[in-house]
Design a protein around this motif. Structure first.
Motif, PDB file in Angstrom:
ATOM      1  N   GLN A 158       0.827  -1.325   0.052  1.00 24.85           N
ATOM      2  CA  GLN A 158      -0.015   0.133  -0.034  1.00 24.85           C
ATOM      3  C   GLN A 158       0.782   1.114   0.039  1.00 24.85           C
ATOM      4  O   GLN A 158       1.892   1.401   0.716  1.00 24.85           O
ATOM      5  N   GLN A 159       0.587   2.279  -0.877  1.00 26.10           N
ATOM      6  CA  GLN A 159       1.417   3.472  -1.025  1.00 26.10           C
ATOM      7  C   GLN A 159       0.316   4.815  -1.078  1.00 26.10           C
ATOM      8  O   GLN A 159      -0.774   4.646  -1.239  1.00 26.10           O
ATOM      9  N   SER A 160       1.043   5.999  -0.322  1.00 26.12           N
ATOM     10  CA  SER A 160       0.102   6.867  -0.256  1.00 26.12           C
ATOM     11  C   SER A 160       0.786   8.000  -0.337  1.00 26.12           C
ATOM     12  O   SER A 160       2.107   8.499  -0.019  1.00 26.12           O
ATOM     13  N   ARG A 161       0.252   9.158  -1.029  1.00 27.69           N
ATOM     14  CA  ARG A 161       0.795  10.611  -1.371  1.00 27.69           C
ATOM     15  C   ARG A 161       0.063  11.346  -0.341  1.00 27.69           C
ATOM     16  O   ARG A 161      -1.077  11.226  -0.244  1.00 27.69           O
ATOM     17  N   ASP A 162       0.803  12.138   0.541  1.00 27.16           N
ATOM     18  CA  ASP A 162       0.494  12.673   1.818  1.00 27.16           C
ATOM     19  C   ASP A 162       0.760  14.346   1.698  1.00 27.16           C
ATOM     20  O   ASP A 162       1.890  14.605   1.151  1.00 27.16           O
ATOM     21  N   PHE A 163      -0.235  14.985   1.973  1.00 28.75           N
ATOM     22  CA  PHE A 163      -0.292  16.427   1.794  1.00 28.75           C
ATOM     23  C   PHE A 163      -0.890  16.932   3.167  1.00 28.75           C
ATOM     24  O   PHE A 163      -1.772  16.692   3.511  1.00 28.75           O
ATOM     25  N   GLU A 164      -0.297  18.150   3.523  1.00 26.82           N
ATOM     26  CA  GLU A 164      -0.880  18.961   4.867  1.00 26.82           C
ATOM     27  C   GLU A 164      -0.467  20.310   4.684  1.00 26.82           C
ATOM     28  O   GLU A 164       0.768  20.639   4.557  1.00 26.82           O
ATOM     29  N   LEU A 165      -1.301  21.034   5.049  1.00 26.80           N
ATOM     30  CA  LEU A 165      -1.063  22.651   5.515  1.00 26.80           C
ATOM     31  C   LEU A 165      -1.703  22.764   6.916  1.00 26.80           C
ATOM     32  O   LEU A 165      -2.689  22.433   7.393  1.00 26.80           O
ATOM     33  N   GLY A 166      -0.979  23.604   7.682  1.00 23.98           N
ATOM     34  CA  GLY A 166      -1.638  23.868   8.954  1.00 23.98           C
ATOM     35  C   GLY A 166      -0.833  25.197   9.421  1.00 23.98           C
ATOM     36  O   GLY A 166      -0.057  25.996   8.882  1.00 23.98           O
ATOM     37  N   ALA A 167      -1.720  25.779  10.502  1.00 20.04           N
ATOM     38  CA  ALA A 167      -1.275  26.876  11.225  1.00 20.04           C
ATOM     39  C   ALA A 167      -1.521  26.935  12.593  1.00 20.04           C
ATOM     40  O   ALA A 167      -2.324  26.269  13.182  1.00 20.04           O
ATOM     41  N   THR A 168      -0.658  27.514  13.402  1.00 22.38           N
ATOM     42  CA  THR A 168      -0.562  27.436  14.846  1.00 22.38           C
ATOM     43  C   THR A 168      -0.581  28.925  15.476  1.00 22.38           C
ATOM     44  O   THR A 168       0.140  29.660  15.091  1.00 22.38           O
ATOM     45  N   LEU A 169      -1.703  29.249  16.106  1.00 26.10           N
ATOM     46  CA  LEU A 169      -1.900  30.544  16.419  1.00 26.10           C
ATOM     47  C   LEU A 169      -1.841  30.646  18.108  1.00 26.10           C
ATOM     48  O   LEU A 169      -2.466  29.710  18.736  1.00 26.10           O
ATOM     49  N   GLY A 170      -1.037  31.637  18.531  1.00 28.39           N
ATOM     50  CA  GLY A 170      -1.255  31.823  20.257  1.00 28.39           C
ATOM     51  C   GLY A 170       0.020  31.187  20.715  1.00 28.39           C
ATOM     52  O   GLY A 170       1.075  30.887  20.250  1.00 28.39           O
ATOM     53  N   ASP A 171      -0.159  31.058  22.214  1.00 30.73           N
ATOM     54  CA  ASP A 171       1.021  30.622  23.176  1.00 30.73           C
ATOM     55  C   ASP A 171       0.287  29.605  24.239  1.00 30.73           C
ATOM     56  O   ASP A 171      -1.059  29.178  23.801  1.00 30.73           O
ATOM     57  N   ASP A 172       0.911  29.479  25.214  1.00 27.95           N
ATOM     58  CA  ASP A 172       0.450  28.656  26.368  1.00 27.95           C
ATOM     59  C   ASP A 172      -0.745  29.200  27.152  1.00 27.95           C
ATOM     60  O   ASP A 172      -1.720  28.508  27.633  1.00 27.95           O
ATOM     61  N   LYS A 173      -1.148  30.568  27.017  1.00 30.56           N
ATOM     62  CA  LYS A 173      -2.199  30.993  27.467  1.00 30.56           C
ATOM     63  C   LYS A 173      -3.385  30.859  26.676  1.00 30.56           C
ATOM     64  O   LYS A 173      -4.463  30.747  27.056  1.00 30.56           O
ATOM     65  N   GLY A 174      -3.381  30.669  25.231  1.00 26.36           N
ATOM     66  CA  GLY A 174      -4.278  30.332  24.584  1.00 26.36           C
ATOM     67  C   GLY A 174      -3.595  29.941  23.052  1.00 26.36           C
ATOM     68  O   GLY A 174      -2.875  30.777  22.724  1.00 26.36           O
ATOM     69  N   LYS A 175      -4.231  28.854  22.503  1.00 23.10           N
ATOM     70  CA  LYS A 175      -3.632  28.509  21.339  1.00 23.10           C
ATOM     71  C   LYS A 175      -4.812  27.881  20.579  1.00 23.10           C
ATOM     72  O   LYS A 175      -5.676  27.097  20.791  1.00 23.10           O
ATOM     73  N   LEU A 176      -4.536  28.069  19.045  1.00 25.28           N
ATOM     74  CA  LEU A 176      -5.383  27.346  18.057  1.00 25.28           C
ATOM     75  C   LEU A 176      -4.406  26.783  16.970  1.00 25.28           C
ATOM     76  O   LEU A 176      -3.689  27.448  16.553  1.00 25.28           O
ATOM     77  N   VAL A 177      -4.728  25.538  16.748  1.00 17.04           N
ATOM     78  CA  VAL A 177      -4.042  24.885  15.739  1.00 17.04           C
ATOM     79  C   VAL A 177      -5.222  24.332  14.518  1.00 17.04           C
ATOM     80  O   VAL A 177      -6.038  23.777  14.912  1.00 17.04           O
ATOM     81  N   ALA A 178      -4.787  24.572  13.549  1.00 14.86           N
ATOM     82  CA  ALA A 178      -5.618  24.257  12.309  1.00 14.86           C
ATOM     83  C   ALA A 178      -4.802  23.501  11.152  1.00 14.86           C
ATOM     84  O   ALA A 178      -3.892  23.721  10.889  1.00 14.86           O
ATOM     85  N   ARG A 179      -5.395  22.398  10.611  1.00 16.43           N
ATOM     86  CA  ARG A 179      -4.619  21.727   9.696  1.00 16.43           C
ATOM     87  C   ARG A 179      -5.748  21.050   8.587  1.00 16.43           C
ATOM     88  O   ARG A 179      -6.875  20.814   8.871  1.00 16.43           O
ATOM     89  N   ILE A 180      -5.275  21.101   7.516  1.00 16.69           N
ATOM     90  CA  ILE A 180      -6.024  20.594   6.322  1.00 16.69           C
ATOM     91  C   ILE A 180      -5.363  19.458   5.611  1.00 16.69           C
ATOM     92  O   ILE A 180      -3.819  19.625   5.564  1.00 16.69           O
TER      93      ILE A 180
END
Length: 620
Positions: free
Chosen positions: A423-445
């Protein structure tokens, strides 16, 4: 050895080379939440989807990227760099990892075959254990009792004498579990003896886990509605014994770091379904030497890693099983990462060769009785990250990962003695990390385009290579303090898993919920008090044999509420924990009944009802 944050390159690294897009569960997170196993930490803190283990243990089947019933074969689990994932259709035994020994858990979603080889398309879970502080000691005693005759005891102790340290963990569990004929007894042991010195360390690690369990079987929908605690296979049972021995060494010489592990794993499994008996002894030997070069010049930091992974797996059947299999794998990999100001760039490649032999002189009609085959595969990755500001980072990943068909995959195939294609796979991902330890948002597609996906077809009773398939979607993670004594975290995953070509193009894959979400509130008012509430929601999903998408019935969506209150005074902590507090009757695994040609009215495996537990912990 100094405390470090990450191990993204299979070496202890500083935050400058943290794994791009990784999520980290720390020992503080674990203690604050009160979870009692690594598997539970991944599900309740890390937001990783999971479904109940059929043997009633805490080894829930985890799913990082929507692979359903094959999720454990598309994910690599490691403890301090040693691979726990098996070269067969068996899940990693998380319950053998004592939670008290965990320093942190690193979850990297998406293709990771360059560093970790086959089966890493969904991602990797790396458990890093604690090292005793120099000339210091620590220890814990823990006991818990609860519903369904649940009892557990754990003990851990660690001590260092001028760099010579020992760390020992013991544990035992007894429970009748929610369903009848689902009792479980389990014993675990792990110990580490090591010597740390300037620029390195050497040591030995020993671990063992023993499980004896009863198997209640699947229910028809009508039987589930009448009594979800019923058992359809009252005479079925099994056992599992796992032992692992590891020698490890690390040494720094100038700008070079050398490391290696030599490990031996022995696994004995026995199972009985009525009059059907099956057993096997499996052994895995792994050797993983590697070297890293660190350099810094003119504001450019560089990390170059090269290594070899060699493993030999063999399995001999007994108690009604006459099969014997051997698999040898040898891989070389190279990965380089640059940090130039606010930019990070990484590239890596891997080449791996597999040699496999198999024999089963009494194989039934249509099964493989003998084959010998050599296969080779390549993996690659490109990654980039840009720190836009101190509190914002954007990243992109692309690569190729793979999964090799194992001895169980090739035992029953459409054409006997013709092993499946990799089995083989082509893998793609885009992401963003906003904030710090007080408040953080992580988004990935993300998107994974797979060819020759390995899957069990319950309508033909064979393992097959599927037409091209795809997993794509997005993930959101948020955390932050919402009041002086309250902290909240939430996660959401949306994934579409479907065929993209062939006669089934557009059809959904089975046992993959399109949406999963969790919300967690932690309460820390001080004075020794703490508490948390966790809400998990899982969307509907198709029955496990509904590859034609013809069933009108789906596994229903469900929502589960868990909670915990704890009071700490001095070295003591007392806690009350409740899971499924609303006593919801639901199931997350349902494989249908192939003999009813996809009517999807059987093979239902109920999850546990409400459970209440009381625990006491003493630290010294």
């Amino acid at each position: 050895m100094p405390n470090v944050l990450v191990t993204g390159s299979r070496f202890a690294s500083d935050p400058a080379f943290a794994p791009i897009g990784a999520a980290v569960i720390t020992a503080d997170d674990i203690r604050e939440s009160g979870v009692t196993s690594v598997n539970e930490a991944l599900r309740k803190i890390g937001g990783v989807s999971g479904r109940q283990a059929l043997n009633g243990s805490e080894d829930f089947a985890l799913d990082l990227r929507g692979f359903g019933s094959t999720s454990d074969q598309n994910m690599v689990v490691l403890v301090d760099g040693i691979r726990l994932s098996e070269s067969e259709q068996a899940s990693a035994v998380f319950s053998a990892i004592p939670i008290e020994s965990v320093e942190r858990i690193e979850v990297v979603r998406g293709g990771s075959s360059v560093l970790y080889g086959e089966g890493a398309t969904g991602g990797t879970i790396q458990v890093i254990t604690k090292r005793p502080a120099r000339n210091a000691g620590r220890g814990t005693l823990f006991g818990e009792v609860g519903s369904y005759n649940y009892r557990t005891m754990r003990a851990s102790a660690a001590r260092d004498w001028n760099g010579l340290s020992i760390d020992v963990n013991l544990g035992a569990v007894r429970t009748d579990n929610y369903r009848r004929n689902n009792a479980l007894s389990e014993e675990n042991f792990s110990g580490v003896l090591q010597k740390a010195f300037d620029g390195g360390r050497v040591g030995i690690r020993v671990a063992s886990a023993t499980q004896n369990y009863r198997l209640p079987g699947g229910l028809k929908l009508s039987d589930f509605a009448a009594d979800p605690r019923a058992a359809s296979t009252p005479a079925s049972y099994g056992s599992l014994d796992v032992r692992r021995y590891t020698l490890f060494a690390e040494r720094r010489v100038g700008s070079l770091d050398f490391a290696a592990e030599l490990s031996r794993s022995e696994r004995t499994s026995r199972i009985e379904f009525g009059t059907f008996l099956n057993g096997y002894q499996g052994n895995v030997t792994q050797f993983s030497p590697r070297v890293r070069w660190l350099a810094s010049s003119a504001g450019i930091r560089n990390e170059l890693v090269a290594g070899i992974d060699h493993s030999r797996w063999d399995r001999a059947g007994f108690v009604g099983n006459t099969s014997n299999g051997v698999q040898s794998a040898s891989a070389t990999y190279l990965r380089d990462e640059l940090r130039i100001g606010d930019w990070r760039l990484a590239a890596g490649v891997r080449h791996e060769n597999f040699d496999k032999t198999y024999s089963d002189p009494t194989a039934f009609f249509g099964s493989s009785n003998s084959y010998r085959i050599s296969q080779s595969l390549n993996a690659w990755e490109l990654q980039s990250a840009w720190a836009v500001t101190r509190k914002a980072e954007l990243y992109a990943k692309a690569g190729k990962s793979y999964r090799m068909p194992n001895v169980d995959d090739n035992a029953v195939v459409p054409v006997a003695n013709q092993p499946l294609a990799p089995q083989q796979s082509r893998d793609f991902e885009l992401g963003a990390t906003l904030g710090d330890d007080k408040g953080k948002l992580v988004a990935r597609i993300f998107r994974h385009d797979l060819t020759q996906e390995i899957f069990y077809n319950s309508m033909t009773f064979t393992n097959v290579n599927l037409d091209p398939t795809r997993r794509e979607g997005f993930e959101l993670e948020a955390s932050g303090r919402i009041a002086a004594s309250w902290r909240a975290s939430a996660s959401l995953q949306h994934v579409k898993a479907r065929f993209t070509e062939g006669p089934s193009a557009g059809r959904e894959m089975v046992l993959v919920p399109r949406n999963t979400a969790s919300v967690r509130l932690n309460w820390l008012p001080g004075g020794g008090h703490s508490g948390n509430l966790a809400l998990r929601w899982v969307d509907t999903q198709r029955f496990g044999d509904d590859m034609t998408n013809a069933c009108s019935q789906r596994v229903p969506s469900y929502t589960v509420l868990d909670g915990r209150y704890a009071y700490r005074r001095g070295p003591w902590e007392f806690a009350l924990t409740g899971t499924n507090l609303a006593n919801r009757s639901y199931y997350s695994s349902a494989f249908g009944d192939p003999f009813t040609m996809g009517q999807c009215n059987g093979g239902v495996y109920p999850e546990a009802g409400r459970q209440l537990r009381a625990s006491a912990r003493f630290e010294f």
